[in-house]
Scaffold this motif. Structure first.
Motif, PDB file in Angstrom:
ATOM      1  N   ARG A 197      18.450   7.317  -1.041  1.00 21.59           N
ATOM      2  CA  ARG A 197      17.833   8.571  -1.392  1.00 21.59           C
ATOM      3  C   ARG A 197      16.835   7.370  -2.581  1.00 21.59           C
ATOM      4  O   ARG A 197      16.991   6.361  -2.830  1.00 21.59           O
ATOM      5  N   GLY A 198      15.428   8.264  -2.600  1.00 22.41           N
ATOM      6  CA  GLY A 198      14.532   6.917  -3.585  1.00 22.41           C
ATOM      7  C   GLY A 198      14.202   6.342  -2.594  1.00 22.41           C
ATOM      8  O   GLY A 198      13.766   5.674  -1.117  1.00 22.41           O
ATOM      9  N   TYR A 199      14.292   4.830  -3.223  1.00 23.41           N
ATOM     10  CA  TYR A 199      13.476   3.746  -2.780  1.00 23.41           C
ATOM     11  C   TYR A 199      14.651   3.024  -1.583  1.00 23.41           C
ATOM     12  O   TYR A 199      14.147   2.448  -0.585  1.00 23.41           O
ATOM     13  N   PHE A 200      15.550   3.427  -1.162  1.00 25.40           N
ATOM     14  CA  PHE A 200      16.640   2.524  -1.071  1.00 25.40           C
ATOM     15  C   PHE A 200      16.372   3.552   1.109  1.00 25.40           C
ATOM     16  O   PHE A 200      16.775   2.949   1.538  1.00 25.40           O
ATOM     17  N   ALA A 201      15.995   4.698   0.389  1.00 23.29           N
ATOM     18  CA  ALA A 201      15.527   5.215   1.714  1.00 23.29           C
ATOM     19  C   ALA A 201      14.657   4.851   2.596  1.00 23.29           C
ATOM     20  O   ALA A 201      15.380   4.788   3.308  1.00 23.29           O
ATOM     21  N   ARG A 202      13.539   4.794   1.538  1.00 21.56           N
ATOM     22  CA  ARG A 202      12.899   3.768   2.253  1.00 21.56           C
ATOM     23  C   ARG A 202      12.636   2.472   3.262  1.00 21.56           C
ATOM     24  O   ARG A 202      12.286   2.279   4.510  1.00 21.56           O
ATOM     25  N   CYS A 203      13.867   2.246   2.459  1.00 20.43           N
ATOM     26  CA  CYS A 203      14.285   0.649   3.220  1.00 20.43           C
ATOM     27  C   CYS A 203      15.174   1.255   4.332  1.00 20.43           C
ATOM     28  O   CYS A 203      14.410  -0.128   5.299  1.00 20.43           O
ATOM     29  N   LEU A 204      16.136   2.120   4.278  1.00 20.77           N
ATOM     30  CA  LEU A 204      16.575   2.226   5.877  1.00 20.77           C
ATOM     31  C   LEU A 204      16.055   2.812   7.007  1.00 20.77           C
ATOM     32  O   LEU A 204      15.884   2.224   8.146  1.00 20.77           O
ATOM     33  N   ILE A 239       0.629  -1.241  -0.007  1.00 16.63           N
ATOM     34  CA  ILE A 239       0.098  -0.268   0.126  1.00 16.63           C
ATOM     35  C   ILE A 239       1.279   1.205  -0.571  1.00 16.63           C
ATOM     36  O   ILE A 239       2.337   1.240  -0.132  1.00 16.63           O
ATOM     37  N   THR A 240       0.266   2.657  -1.072  1.00 11.46           N
ATOM     38  CA  THR A 240       0.869   4.106  -0.176  1.00 11.46           C
ATOM     39  C   THR A 240       1.694   4.562   1.039  1.00 11.46           C
ATOM     40  O   THR A 240       0.267   4.306   1.259  1.00 11.46           O
ATOM     41  N   VAL A 241       2.012   4.135   1.296  1.00  9.78           N
ATOM     42  CA  VAL A 241       3.333   5.002   2.614  1.00  9.78           C
ATOM     43  C   VAL A 241       3.804   5.776   2.019  1.00  9.78           C
ATOM     44  O   VAL A 241       4.996   5.872   1.675  1.00  9.78           O
ATOM     45  N   PRO A 242       3.465   7.361   3.116  1.00 11.03           N
ATOM     46  CA  PRO A 242       4.929   8.180   3.238  1.00 11.03           C
ATOM     47  C   PRO A 242       5.980   8.225   3.679  1.00 11.03           C
ATOM     48  O   PRO A 242       5.771   7.712   4.563  1.00 11.03           O
ATOM     49  N   ARG A 243       7.082   8.660   3.338  1.00 10.74           N
ATOM     50  CA  ARG A 243       8.411   8.068   3.669  1.00 10.74           C
ATOM     51  C   ARG A 243       8.986   9.560   2.848  1.00 10.74           C
ATOM     52  O   ARG A 243       8.744  10.033   2.081  1.00 10.74           O
ATOM     53  N   ALA A 244      10.523   9.641   3.883  1.00  6.20           N
ATOM     54  CA  ALA A 244      10.962  10.874   3.382  1.00  6.20           C
ATOM     55  C   ALA A 244      12.027  10.138   2.350  1.00  6.20           C
ATOM     56  O   ALA A 244      12.059   8.975   1.889  1.00  6.20           O
ATOM     57  N   ASP A 245      12.340  11.321   1.704  1.00  4.88           N
ATOM     58  CA  ASP A 245      12.935  10.894   0.055  1.00  4.88           C
ATOM     59  C   ASP A 245      15.072  10.193   0.257  1.00  4.88           C
ATOM     60  O   ASP A 245      15.428  10.525  -0.864  1.00  4.88           O
ATOM     61  N   ARG A 246      15.023  10.567   1.691  1.00  6.63           N
ATOM     62  CA  ARG A 246      16.127  10.466   1.889  1.00  6.63           C
ATOM     63  C   ARG A 246      16.660  10.181   3.105  1.00  6.63           C
ATOM     64  O   ARG A 246      15.499  10.447   4.277  1.00  6.63           O
ATOM     65  N   ALA A 247      17.542   9.196   3.514  1.00  5.01           N
ATOM     66  CA  ALA A 247      17.781   8.633   4.772  1.00  5.01           C
ATOM     67  C   ALA A 247      19.198   8.789   5.192  1.00  5.01           C
ATOM     68  O   ALA A 247      19.694   8.455   4.279  1.00  5.01           O
TER      69      ALA A 247
END
Length: 210
Positions: free
Chosen positions: A155-162, A130-138
């Motif tokens: 950044r992007g999807y990898f930031a979401r993973c972290l 499902i769609t979840v808001p996350r920061a684009d940088r971590a």
């Protein structure tokens, strides 16, 4: 394609990480299990460099691989330790592979980041997204298995993973970021897909073992 292993750029890396080849697949814990609902304990400094820790990381890579995951936290294999592994692509096509112990996410200045609303799933909620808001940088700061300091930027999807995996270590599933209605929808979707997803994992585990 470029690859960063433990944050360092390398020329190439196997599609199946060496750790996954060495590891043994473990059962993935699922939503509702107590180990997923409490914060994990930090890895003690005295355990850095141990054979047991190295074996756990290998097992986590094997388990993540057969489940087609981008990341996996220790409590997702039932282990109460602040540790996760990852094998994830970012928005620029860079593959990131590694592990991190006792990670802490930097609190970025809100003016330096934006929220991305993209699809997100979880190996502990099989078959649903499902769609979840996350920061684009971590930025995650922690240690490798031998106790060497690590700084991993995504950044992007990898930031979401972290962010997703650090949430796990804090005892938080991505479901907690959803409305009650969306949470019920995700759980229904997972219940319908679970059997097929677990069967696929079993097939891939057999291939890895073979």
């Amino acid at each position: 394609m470029p690859v960063r292993v433990l944050g360092r750029l390398v020329d190439s890396h196997p599609v199946v990480p060496p750790e996954a080849r060495r590891g043994t697949v473990r059962r993935i814990t699922e939503v509702g299990e107590e180990v997923l609902e409490r914060a994990c304990r930090p890895v003690p400094a005295g355990e850095f460099g141990s054979a047991e820790l190295a074996a756990l990381i290998d097992d986590m890579f094997a388990t993540q691989y057969i489940a087609d995951g981008a990341g996996l936290a220790a409590n997702q294999v039932g282990v109460d330790l602040r540790l996760f592994v990852y094998d994830c692509w970012d928005e620029e096509g860079v593959r990131h592979v590694g592990h991190i112990l006792n990670p802490v996410l930097d609190e970025a200045d809100p003016g330096e980041r934006r929220l991305l609303e993209e699809s997100e799933g979880c190996l502990s909620v099989p078959g649903a997204a499902i769609t979840v808001p996350r920061a684009d940088r971590a930025v995650a700061r922690g240690f490798d298995k031998d106790g060497n300091p690590l700084v991993i930027e995504g950044r992007g999807y990898f930031a979401r993973c972290l962010q997703h995996e650090t949430d796990h270590l804090d005892g938080r599933l991505y479901l907690s970021r959803l409305s009650k209605r969306d949470r019920r929808a995700v759980l229904r979707e997972s219940a319908e897909a679970r059997e097929a997803v677990l069967a696929k994992r079993e097939r891939k585990a057999a291939e890895l073992a073979g």
